[in-house]
Scaffold this active site. Structure first.
Site, short mmCIF file in Angstrom:
data_model
loop_
_atom_site.label_atom_id
_atom_site.label_comp_id
_atom_site.label_asym_id
_atom_site.label_seq_id
_atom_site.Cartn_x
_atom_site.Cartn_y
_atom_site.Cartn_z
N ASP A 20 0.97 -1.26 -0.05
CA ASP A 20 0.12 0.05 -0.04
C ASP A 20 0.78 1.10 -0.12
O ASP A 20 1.96 1.13 0.13
CB ASP A 20 -0.91 0.01 1.26
CG ASP A 20 0.11 -0.04 2.52
OD1 ASP A 20 0.04 -1.19 3.02
OD2 ASP A 20 0.54 0.96 3.05
N ASP A 80 0.75 3.58 2.32
CA ASP A 80 0.42 4.06 3.75
C ASP A 80 -0.42 5.35 3.68
O ASP A 80 -1.31 5.21 2.81
CB ASP A 80 1.84 4.65 4.28
CG ASP A 80 1.72 4.77 5.69
OD1 ASP A 80 1.11 3.79 6.18
OD2 ASP A 80 2.31 5.64 6.38
N1 LIG Z 1 1.23 1.07 5.55
C1 LIG Z 1 1.93 0.23 6.56
N2 LIG Z 1 2.42 0.77 7.91
C2 LIG Z 1 3.10 -0.22 8.37
N3 LIG Z 1 3.26 -1.31 8.48
C3 LIG Z 1 2.49 -1.79 7.14
N4 LIG Z 1 2.67 -3.23 6.55
C4 LIG Z 1 1.99 -2.94 5.33
N5 LIG Z 1 1.50 -1.88 5.16
C5 LIG Z 1 1.88 -1.15 6.23
#
Ligand SMILES: Nc1ncnc2[nH]cnc12
Ligand SMILES: CSC[C@H]1O[C@H](OP(=O)(O)O)[C@H](O)[C@@H]1O
Length: 309
Positions: free
Chosen positions: A220, A222
């Site tokens: 992703d 974030d």
């Molecule tokens: N955005 C994210 N923040 C922290 N850990 C993750 N693991 C997968 N995506 C994450």
């Protein structure tokens, strides 16, 4: 107890609870001075007969939250089986536009945003003090070896998965994801990736003189992108399956050569002996219990023929 001929340990993260195309030889659950590992350890054999050990970081049924993963038990248990190099997989958020969900990365730096609630040293709670070197938090020789081999494997896989190199990973506490403000701040700090798992794993591997590298699989963006939704677990889960399939293909492609490289020794040479001068001069009255505990991870110094004084 399995024989000590397992040189490579694999830690599987979110979505990666077992490896494919391996024959399960035995499941072991070594009790360590730091408790039991996250999951029973699967000792598996490659086609050649080479053995590797596999642990599911969050348990086989994903029942362990990142803040309470028993990392000391995981690293100690792997070392007790003879493991000298750990290949850890982790699902991560991307803090950079060019690291697209589905891409892979092998980081070389870490920024610690865990909150001090995870036991991060084998020496904690003992009367022995040690300061491991951590300026290069991953084993650079192992990282450089992986960069070449993982890239080859990804090309062979053929799904245009890009491998990013020399990236900096933020390790945050969780279990909640970051706020938008935090996510943007991490970009300003030079963070490229974010997860909740690389620490204290990397620190503990260093203390145990085990080479350690992370293969990060982006799920992703974030929460830093101004016109996009913030990250949700649903979004992460959507990309997990494809990433896990690619990760299994990569593991199956490189493990045999990794074992051979470890046998030859060069990729392990940075860690071997690295704790010798990190342990502060020892007290003549060191408790037997401390010596026994530390001998479990560092028999070289705390075992009957221990060198440190
Ligand atoms: N955005 C994210 N923040 C922290 N850990 C993750 N693991 C997968 N995506 C994450
Ligand atoms: C389910 S998203 C957050 C979770 O995913 C990552 O786990 P892992 O590193 O074990 O793949 C991340 O670190 C968080 O623990």
């Amino acid at each position: 107890m399995a024989s000590r001929d397992v040189l490579i340990g694999v830690i599987g993260g979110t979505g990666l609870y077992h490896l494919d195309n391996l024959t399960l030889i035995q499941t072991v659950n070594p009790e360590t001075p730091w408790g039991s590992p996250s999951s029973p350890i699967a000792i598996c054999s490659l086609k050649s007969g080479t053995k590797v050990a596999f642990i599911a970081r969050h348990g086989r049924h994903h029942n362990i939250s990142p803040s309470v993963v028993p990392s000391r038990a995981n690293i100690a248990a792997l070392k007790s089986l003879g493991v000298r190099a750990i290949l850890a997989f982790s699902s991560v958020g991307s803090l950079r536009e060019e690291i697209v969900p589905g891409h892979f990365a092998i980081p070389t730096q870490i920024i610690d945003r865990t909150k001090g609630i995870r036991p991060a040293s084998f020496f904690e709670g003992t009367g022995v003090v040690a300061h491991a070197t951590f300026g290069e938090p991953f084993s650079i020789k192992l990282v450089r070896w992986l960069e070449v081999e993982v890239e080859k494997a990804l090309k062979a896989h053929g799904n245009n998965v890009v491998l990013h190199k020399d990236k900096c990973i933020i390790c945050m506490e969780g279990p909640q994801f970051s706020t938008r403000a935090e996510s943007m701040m991490y970009r300003g700090w030079g963070g490229d990736l974010i997860n909740m798992s690389v620490l204290p794993e990397a620190k503990l591997a260093r203390e145990a003189e085990v080479s350690y590298a992370l293969i990060a699989t982006a799920t992703d963006y974030d929460s830093w992108r101004p016109h996009s939704e913030v990250v949700t677990a649903t979004q992460v889960i959507q990309t997990l399956r494809a990433n896990a399939d690619t990760a299994k293909f990569v593991a199956a492609s490189i493990l045999e050569d990794l074992h051979i490289a470890a046998l030859q020794g060069d990729i392990l040479s940075e860690e071997r002996g690295s704790m010798k001068y990190s342990i502060m001069p020892r007290d003549a009255n060191e408790s037997e219990e401390d010596t026994k505990r530390l001998a479990f991870i560092l028999p070289e110094y705390f075992g009957p023929n221990g060198l440190a004084d």
